[in-house]
Design a protein around this motif. Sequence first.
Motif, PDB file in Angstrom:
ATOM      1  N   PHE A 148      40.470  37.132  47.727  1.00  0.00           N
ATOM      2  CA  PHE A 148      39.262  36.364  48.014  1.00  0.00           C
ATOM      3  C   PHE A 148      38.198  36.625  46.956  1.00  0.00           C
ATOM      4  CE2 PHE A 148      34.975  36.449  49.889  1.00  0.00           C
ATOM      5  CZ  PHE A 148      34.828  35.089  50.136  1.00  0.00           C
ATOM      6  N   TYR A 149      38.021  37.882  46.613  1.00  0.00           N
ATOM      7  CA  TYR A 149      37.019  38.221  45.600  1.00  0.00           C
ATOM      8  C   TYR A 149      37.410  37.694  44.214  1.00  0.00           C
ATOM      9  CZ  TYR A 149      34.323  41.105  48.793  1.00  0.00           C
ATOM     10  OH  TYR A 149      33.543  41.541  49.828  1.00  0.00           O
ATOM     11  N   ALA A 150      38.690  37.603  43.938  1.00  0.00           N
ATOM     12  CA  ALA A 150      39.128  37.019  42.664  1.00  0.00           C
ATOM     13  C   ALA A 150      38.748  35.540  42.602  1.00  0.00           C
ATOM     14  CB  ALA A 150      40.635  37.191  42.493  1.00  0.00           C
ATOM     15  N   LEU A 151      38.953  34.836  43.722  1.00  0.00           N
ATOM     16  CA  LEU A 151      38.574  33.426  43.776  1.00  0.00           C
ATOM     17  C   LEU A 151      37.058  33.280  43.642  1.00  0.00           C
ATOM     18  CD1 LEU A 151      39.753  30.581  44.192  1.00  0.00           C
ATOM     19  CD2 LEU A 151      39.234  30.853  46.619  1.00  0.00           C
ATOM     20  N   PHE A 202      36.836  43.841  37.264  1.00  0.00           N
ATOM     21  CA  PHE A 202      37.423  43.453  38.546  1.00  0.00           C
ATOM     22  C   PHE A 202      38.807  44.067  38.715  1.00  0.00           C
ATOM     23  CE2 PHE A 202      40.025  40.800  41.220  1.00  0.00           C
ATOM     24  CZ  PHE A 202      39.215  40.593  42.319  1.00  0.00           C
ATOM     25  N   LEU A 203      39.635  43.913  37.697  1.00  0.00           N
ATOM     26  CA  LEU A 203      40.992  44.456  37.787  1.00  0.00           C
ATOM     27  C   LEU A 203      40.979  45.973  37.881  1.00  0.00           C
ATOM     28  CD1 LEU A 203      42.880  42.157  35.271  1.00  0.00           C
ATOM     29  CD2 LEU A 203      43.011  42.123  37.764  1.00  0.00           C
ATOM     30  N   LEU A 204      40.027  46.597  37.234  1.00  0.00           N
ATOM     31  CA  LEU A 204      39.919  48.045  37.308  1.00  0.00           C
ATOM     32  C   LEU A 204      39.518  48.495  38.714  1.00  0.00           C
ATOM     33  CD1 LEU A 204      40.312  50.302  35.261  1.00  0.00           C
ATOM     34  CD2 LEU A 204      37.858  50.290  34.890  1.00  0.00           C
ATOM     35  N   ILE A 205      38.621  47.762  39.344  1.00  0.00           N
ATOM     36  CA  ILE A 205      38.140  48.134  40.675  1.00  0.00           C
ATOM     37  C   ILE A 205      39.174  47.816  41.753  1.00  0.00           C
ATOM     38  CG2 ILE A 205      36.418  47.572  42.452  1.00  0.00           C
ATOM     39  CD1 ILE A 205      34.431  47.154  40.108  1.00  0.00           C
ATOM     40  N   PHE A 206      39.702  46.597  41.753  1.00  0.00           N
ATOM     41  CA  PHE A 206      40.553  46.162  42.859  1.00  0.00           C
ATOM     42  C   PHE A 206      42.037  46.441  42.656  1.00  0.00           C
ATOM     43  CE2 PHE A 206      36.808  43.652  43.841  1.00  0.00           C
ATOM     44  CZ  PHE A 206      36.749  43.800  45.210  1.00  0.00           C
ATOM     45  N   ASN A 207      42.465  46.631  41.426  1.00  0.00           N
ATOM     46  CA  ASN A 207      43.901  46.738  41.195  1.00  0.00           C
ATOM     47  C   ASN A 207      44.247  47.922  40.302  1.00  0.00           C
ATOM     48  OD1 ASN A 207      46.344  45.675  41.905  1.00  0.00           O
ATOM     49  ND2 ASN A 207      46.476  44.335  40.126  1.00  0.00           N
ATOM     50  N   LEU A 232      44.802  36.517  38.032  1.00  0.00           N
ATOM     51  CA  LEU A 232      44.423  35.630  36.934  1.00  0.00           C
ATOM     52  C   LEU A 232      44.462  34.170  37.369  1.00  0.00           C
ATOM     53  CD1 LEU A 232      46.245  37.379  33.952  1.00  0.00           C
ATOM     54  CD2 LEU A 232      43.870  37.620  34.669  1.00  0.00           C
ATOM     55  N   LEU A 233      45.453  33.816  38.188  1.00  0.00           N
ATOM     56  CA  LEU A 233      45.557  32.457  38.709  1.00  0.00           C
ATOM     57  C   LEU A 233      44.368  32.123  39.600  1.00  0.00           C
ATOM     58  CD1 LEU A 233      47.388  29.951  38.853  1.00  0.00           C
ATOM     59  CD2 LEU A 233      48.357  30.930  40.929  1.00  0.00           C
ATOM     60  N   LEU A 234      43.942  33.076  40.425  1.00  0.00           N
ATOM     61  CA  LEU A 234      42.796  32.828  41.294  1.00  0.00           C
ATOM     62  C   LEU A 234      41.478  32.802  40.517  1.00  0.00           C
ATOM     63  CD1 LEU A 234      43.808  34.803  44.475  1.00  0.00           C
ATOM     64  CD2 LEU A 234      43.583  32.344  44.219  1.00  0.00           C
TER      65      LEU A 234
END
Length: 142
Positions: free
Chosen positions: A6-9, A50-55, A64-66
């Motif tokens: 959701f946050y990625a979107l 974002f990727l560092l925090i969530f993944n 990346l798609l979202l």
Amino acid sequence: MAEGLFYALLTGVLLGAVYDVFRFFRLIFNSNFILDFLFWILTAFVVFSFLLIFNNGEIRGIYLLLFFAGFVFYILTLGYVTKSIEVKFAKMVKIRLKKVKNKLKSFKKVLHFVNDVYYNIKVKVLKPFIKKTVGDKDEEKQ
């Protein structure tokens, strides 16, 4: 995982809004490369964070798609609506900037005039009081 998706979107939508702001400044200043470069630097920083925090820094295609889906969603909906407003507003701002630029040019002429007057006074008044020193070109000619 669902929260991260959701946050990625949502991040993609926010990047679309940032792109919209950069598009407005591109319409005003006609400097595509610099503003596009700044946008992509900002986007890279946001996606990396974002990727560092969530993944934990792992790159997954779904994120990346979202990001892309949120970006495209914003551009095709709200970005489409705001583009016409931005174009009209950018024209008004350009006209104002031209007027300011012309006023600055006239102010620059006034400053040059003041500088020329000061220089002429300085040369006319102070020249007789300047003592010649050894090695002046005027002494060599005499």
